[in-house]
Scaffold this active site. Structure first.
Site, PDB file in Angstrom:
ATOM      1  CG  HIS A   1     118.915  77.099  98.256  1.00 16.71           C
ATOM      2  ND1 HIS A   1     119.026  76.225  97.233  1.00 16.71           N
ATOM      3  CD2 HIS A   1     118.533  78.284  98.230  1.00 16.71           C
ATOM      4  CE1 HIS A   1     118.753  76.843  96.306  1.00 16.71           C
ATOM      5  NE2 HIS A   1     118.307  78.271  96.642  1.00 16.71           N
ATOM      6  CB  THR A   2     123.712  75.597 103.149  1.00 15.78           C
ATOM      7  OG1 THR A   2     123.529  74.619 102.037  1.00 15.78           O
ATOM      8  CG2 THR A   2     124.230  75.040 104.326  1.00 15.78           C
ATOM      9  CB  THR A   3     122.989  79.576 107.003  1.00 18.11           C
ATOM     10  OG1 THR A   3     123.426  80.926 107.396  1.00 18.11           O
ATOM     11  CG2 THR A   3     123.036  78.458 108.264  1.00 18.11           C
TER      12      THR A   3
END
Length: 538
Positions: free
Chosen positions: A342-344
Site C-alpha cells: 500500500h504505497t505509491t
C-alpha cells in the site's frame, strides 16, 4: 513527462513543468497532491525513497524512511502465536492499527529537502495544487472506494477518518466530491512555515500531545531528532544494461540485481514470456531471494549486510546450479547478517535531463487508520515493518530505520538513460520490477506492455499468478510441484518512462491503479519572433 497513480497528481506535476519548473518541482507537487487524492497510500506522515538523476548524469538517493520511536524496543509488541508464516502480526494488532503502530515520519522532510536542493520553485508554489484539491474537493474513484471498503472495519473506530470516508457508516461512493478542509489548512501552514512546523514546531507539538494522550510511542524528541540520509546508489549489470537504484534499508534493488544475476544464466527470450519454464524459473528465483531477504534484511546502521555477496555473479551461479527446471524445491538462506502493498510511485522527467523516480508510503492502506484530530493527517503504521520478535535482524530497536522493498529504478545502456520505473506494493515491488525489466530486455516489450503484463509472485508459501495466464500453463506449474493460485492482480500500479536516443519520452501507467501519463511537447517561441499584423509591407 509525468506519470503518477492519479490523474490529478499527474496534472499537478505537468502544471509545474508548464510553468517552467524542473522534474523535481513536478515530482514534489505531484506527491503533495497524491497525499490528498490518494491519501490511503501516501502522506506527509509517511516515509519513502527518492531516486533523482540530474541533468549532469549524477544519481542521488534521498532516504526519507520512517524510524522506530526512541520509546520502542525488541519487546514492545507481543507476537501473535497464530500468525501466518512470514507475517508480523502481534497480539491486539498494536503494531498495525492506532497510535502504537506509528513510527517517526520522514516523508515531509524528504520532499522538502529534495525541493530545496534540486528544485527551482518555492514550497508554496509546489504545494498549491494539493491545497486546491483538498479545499475544493475531488471526485472519488472506484479504486479509492474499494480501498475504503477493504479497511472499513478499522476506519470505523476513528470518528475523524470515518467522517470523511464512511459517511453515514458506509464507504464513500465513486463520483462523490470529497473535501478535506482540515488537511488543506495543514498544507497551507506547511507551505508558509516549511517542514520545521512538523519537526519541532506547532504541528509537531500538537501531534506529540495527541500521541501522549493515546499512549502512542512517538514524542516531540523523535520529531526534532529526525534526519534524512543521502545514500550511495547501488549498481548492477544485466545483459549490458546498468541497473541503478536505492541501497538498503530499501532492499528492492539489491534483490532485483540478485534475481537478474541468477536468470542471466538462462536464455529467457527463447524460453518465452509466461511459459511454464519461465514462470517456474521465476518462482524458484523468488524463493531463493526471499529466503535471503528474510535472513538479512535490516537497517544497515544496526546490522552489517552481506551486500557484496548478494550482488556477486559467483553467488548467483552457486544458487543457479541448484535449480531444477523439472521440479520445485524448498530453499533456505545462503547468507546471514553479521549480527544477531500500500504505497505509491511516480516517475517524472523534464526536457533538461532531470529525472525522478520516487516510491512513498504510509505503509498499509490508510496507514494506522486514523486522523490526527484537526489536521487531516493520516499517520503511518510503519512499526508493522519491523519483526516483533526479539533477536532477529529486523527486530524493533529505538531509532532503527524501517526496511522496505521500494525499487525506484533507472536503467542505462552505454551510459544513456533508457528507462525509469517503479511501483507500489510492499513485498510485491521488487519481484514485479524484476519481471518488468526482463519484459523490456529479454522479451522486447514496449514500455506499456511491460508494465501491464501479467505477473507472478511467491515467497515460498504458494505461488500467485495473475489470472490472465492460461490455465494450461498453471496446470503445468502444479505438475512441477507448485501450489499455484490464480489472482486478480500481483502488486500495485506500475509506471515508467522510456527514453529514446532522439529525446523522445514515452510514459506508461497500468490498470492496477488510477495511473495516468501526461506528456508536454512544444515550448516557448523562439527569440525575436512575434506576430506583426499592423506592420506595413516594404
Amino acid at each position: 513527462m509525468v506519470v503518477t497513480n492519479h490523474p490529478l497528481a499527474s496534472a499537478a506535476g505537468a502544471e509545474m513543468l508548464a510553468a517552467g519548473g524542473n522534474a523535481i518541482d513536478a515530482a514534489i507537487a505531484a506527491l503533495f497532491t497524491l497525499s490528498v487524492v490518494e491519501a490511503m497510500m501516501v502522506g506527509v506522515l509517511g516515509g519513502g525513497m527518492a531516486h533523482i538523476r540530474l541533468a549532469n548524469g549524477t544519481h542521488h538517493v534521498l532516504d526519507g524512511m520512517s524510524i522506530a520511536p526512541l520509546a520502542t524496543g525488541p519487546t514492545t509488541y507481543t507476537p501473535d502465536p497464530k500468525a501466518a508464516p512470514g507475517t508480523m502480526d502481534t497480539i491486539g494488532r498494536r503494531n498495525a492499527v492506532g497510535p502504537t503502530a506509528v513510527a517517526v515520519p520522514g516523508a515531509l522532510l524528504g520532499w522538502c529537502e529534495a525541493l530545496r536542493r534540486f528544485g527551482t520553485f518555492s514550497l508554496a508554489d509546489v504545494i498549491e495544487p494539493a491545497i486546491r484539491h483538498a479545499s475544493r474537493g475531488f471526485r472519488v474513484t472506484p479504486y479509492l472506494q474499494e480501498c475504503v471498503s477493504e479497511s472499513a472495519a478499522d476506519l470505523a473506530r476513528d470518528a475523524e477518518i470515518s467522517k470523511l470516508y464512511l459517511p453515514g457508516g458506509m464507504p464513500i461512493q465513486p463520483g462523490t466530491r470529497l473535501v478535506t478542509g482540515d488537511y488543506a489548512e495543514t498544507l497551507r501552514s506547511i507551505g508558509r512555515d516549511g517542514p520545521d512546523i512538523l519537526y519541532g514546531g506547532e504541528l509537531g507539538r500538537h501531534y506529540a500531545e495527541h500521541m501522549a494522550q493515546e499512549e502512542g510511542f512517538l514524542t516531540l524528541e523523535d520529531l526534532t531528532g529526525y534526519c534524512t540520509v543521502d545514500r550511495e546508489p547501488l549498481r548492477g549489470l544485466y545483459r549490458s544494461n546498468e541497473i541503478v537504484g536505492p541501497p538498503p534499508p530499501s532492499f528492492g534493488l539489491l534483490h532485483i540485481i540478485q534475481m537478474l544475476n541468477i536468470v542471466e544464466g538462462y536464455d529467457i527470450g527463447t524460453l518465452g514470456f509466461a511459459t511454464p519454464d519461465t514462470l517456474h524459473l521465476l518462482a524458484e528465483v523468488l524463493k531463493i531471494t526471499f529466503a535471503d531477504w528474510a535472513a538479512a534484511s535490516a537497517d544497515p546502521a544496526f546490522v552489517q549486510q552481506p551486500i557484496g555477496k548478494l550482488l556477486s555473479k559467483e553467488y548467483a551461479a552457486e544458487r543457479r546450479a541448484r535449480i531444477s527446471l523439472d521440479r520445485t524445491q524448498s530453499w533456505s538462506a545462503g547468507v546471514a547478517p553479521s549480527e544477531g502493498a500500500h504505497t505509491t510511485h511516480l516517475t517524472v522527467a523534464d526536457g533538461l535531463g532531470n529525472v525522478v523516480a520516487s516510491t512513498q508510503t504510509i505503509r498499509s492502506s490508510f496507514g494506522a487508520r486514523y486522523i490526527v484530530p484537526g489536521t487531516g493527517m493520516i499517520p503511518n503504521n510503519y512499526m508493522f515493518a519491523f519483526d516483533p520478535r526479539p533477536g532477529h535482524a529486523n527486530s524493533v530497536a529505538p531509532g532503527k530505520r524501517a526496511t522496505s522493498s521500494m525499487s525506484p529504478v533507472m536503467v542505462l545502456r552505454d551510459g544513456r538513460l533508457r528507462y525509469a520505473i517503479g511501483l507500489p506494493g510492499g513485498l510485491y515491488i521488487f519481484p514485479s520490477v524484476t519481471q518488468a525489466l526482463s519484459n523490456l530486455i529479454d522479451h522486447g516489450m514496449s514500455v506499456q506492455e511491460a508494465v501491464e503484463a501479467p505477473r507472478l509472485w511467491t515467497r515460498g508459501y504458494g505461488v500467485k499468478v495473475e489470472a490472465s495466464v492460461p490455465e494450461g500453463v498453471l496446470a503445468t506449474l502444479r505438475a512441477r510441484g507448485h501450489d499455484v493460485a490464480a489472482v486478480n492482480s500481483v502488486g500495485g500500479g506500475m509506471n515508467a518512462i522510456q527514453f529514446d536516443a532522439d529525446g523522445t519520452m514515452t510514459g506508461a501507467a497500468c490498470w492496477r491503479a488510477d495511473g495516468m501519463p501526461i506528456g508536454l511537447g512544444g515550448g516557448l517561441a523562439q527569440r525575436g519572433v512575434w506576430f506583426k499584423p499592423d506592420q506595413a509591407r516594404s
